[in-house]
Write a protein that holds these residues in place. Structure first.
Motif, short mmCIF file in Angstrom:
data_model
loop_
_atom_site.label_atom_id
_atom_site.label_comp_id
_atom_site.label_asym_id
_atom_site.label_seq_id
_atom_site.Cartn_x
_atom_site.Cartn_y
_atom_site.Cartn_z
N ILE A 51 1.02 -1.21 -0.02
CA ILE A 51 0.12 -0.18 -0.08
C ILE A 51 0.98 1.18 -0.03
N LEU A 52 0.82 2.16 -0.86
CA LEU A 52 1.24 3.47 -1.16
C LEU A 52 0.22 4.57 -0.60
N ARG A 53 0.35 5.43 0.04
CA ARG A 53 -0.34 6.67 0.43
C ARG A 53 0.39 7.75 0.22
N ARG A 54 -0.18 8.77 -0.36
CA ARG A 54 0.44 10.05 -0.83
C ARG A 54 -0.73 11.03 -0.40
N VAL A 55 -0.12 12.03 0.41
CA VAL A 55 -1.02 13.17 0.77
C VAL A 55 -0.17 14.47 0.41
N ARG A 56 -0.75 15.29 -0.59
CA ARG A 56 -0.14 16.43 -1.29
C ARG A 56 -0.76 17.53 -1.10
N LEU A 57 -0.03 18.70 -0.80
CA LEU A 57 -0.87 20.21 -0.70
C LEU A 57 -0.26 20.89 -1.75
N LYS A 58 -1.12 21.40 -2.81
CA LYS A 58 -0.82 22.13 -3.68
C LYS A 58 -1.56 23.50 -4.01
N GLY A 59 -1.24 24.58 -3.33
CA GLY A 59 -2.42 25.82 -3.21
C GLY A 59 -3.01 25.57 -2.31
N ARG A 60 -4.32 25.56 -2.69
CA ARG A 60 -5.63 25.32 -1.75
C ARG A 60 -6.17 23.92 -1.99
N GLN A 61 -5.58 23.10 -2.77
CA GLN A 61 -6.08 21.87 -3.07
C GLN A 61 -5.11 20.68 -2.25
N LEU A 62 -5.86 19.81 -1.61
CA LEU A 62 -5.06 18.69 -0.95
C LEU A 62 -5.61 17.29 -1.48
N GLU A 63 -4.71 16.75 -1.90
CA GLU A 63 -4.87 15.39 -2.56
C GLU A 63 -4.61 14.25 -1.65
#
Length: 280
Positions: free
Chosen positions: A136-148
């Motif tokens: 399992i690979l989990r990525r949390v990324r913040l870019k500007g006002r978007q959170l993926e």
């Protein structure tokens, strides 16, 4: 906690080891978004008991759940099962069928490899149960006002792995709640109603202290965008890039949540990946 920051938002992600007091059998330990704070408007997520302290079971923020535990189809009381993203869990409840919310005893947490950057964190773990195995690979990324929040699961074993996952974001309650990009209907119920403009509304006369869970009827099998009303932001958008298999809603006096589900069977040697994005 692990912090992701830019000029506008701070995202708190649980550390799978150091924040274990906030973890349990229910939510995936890797990439668990505990809170998002706007520099000017404060905290943006809520929880069933927010702002009171919450343990691993009820949680807060934007957790995610792998609902099907490996081995749960044959496990008896006292047996171990493997909850993806969590670890080894003992089946103690007589409730059938097995569900992680009824069985809180974690015997051994999965080990995660964690890589952090100022605006992104990646967490990976491998789990094995009998002839089934996953990475399992989990990525949390913040870019500007978007959170993926992105998830990738690889079947590294010999058996088929059933995946039934859902996101469980907790928002501050408001009278008008959310609207879906897919055609939607709702059975008559005492707590929620669907307005002519497509927005779901809370019934202010309902006793919200006891909460209410309501499945929706949607055009399932498609990605969905959700407009969510927010008392601090006005409106935010949530984007699900996977075919939604079901979508119930739930709320109590302190929070509201919709629960978009992804469901598939993962053959040996194959990979499934999907993401959910919060646009603040």
């Amino acid at each position: 906690m692990i912090s992701l920051k830019n000029g506008e938002l701070t995202v708190s992600v649980l550390d799978p080891v150091l924040d274990r007091d906030k973890l349990g059998s229910r939510y995936c330990a890797g990439g668990y978004i505990w809170q998002v704070e706007d520099e000017k408007k404060g905290t943006l997520f809520s929880g069933p008991y927010f702002p009171d302290p919450a343990g691993g079971f009820d949680g807060q923020g934007a957790p995610e759940v792998f609902e099907i535990a490996l081995g749960s189809d044959t496990a008896k009381r006292g047996d171990e099962v493997c909850v993806l993203g969590v670890g080894r869990v003992r089946r103690e409840s007589p409730v059938k069928p097995f569900h992680v919310r009824d069985n809180p005893k974690v015997l051994q947490f999965a080990e995660w490899n964690v890589e952090t950057h100022p605006t992104e964190v990646a967490m990976q773990t491998s789990q094995t149960f009998r002839n089934q195995a996953v990475h399992i690979l989990r990525r949390v990324r913040l870019k500007g006002r978007q959170l993926e929040s992105r998830t990738e699961v690889t079947n590294t074993g010999e058996g088929i792995v059933p995946l039934r996952w859902f996101a469980h974001p907790f928002f501050p309650p408001a009278e008008t709640l959310c609207r879906f990009s897919l055609e939607c209907s709702m059975p008559s119920n005492p707590a929620f109603e669907l307005q002519e403009d497509g927005f779901v509304r809370r019934n202010p006369g309902y006793d919200w202290g006891k909460g209410f869970f309501q499945p929706l009827q949607l055009s399932f099998g498609y990605p969905v965008r959700i407009e969510q009303k927010h008392p601090k932001l006005g409106t935010l958008e949530v984007q699900c890039d996977f075919p939604v298999a079901s979508l119930p809603i739930w709320g109590n006096a302190r929070t509201f949540s919709f629960e978009p589900y992804y469901h598939t069977l993962l053959e040996p040697g194959t990979v499934a990946s999907w993401s959910i994005r919060y646009c603040f």
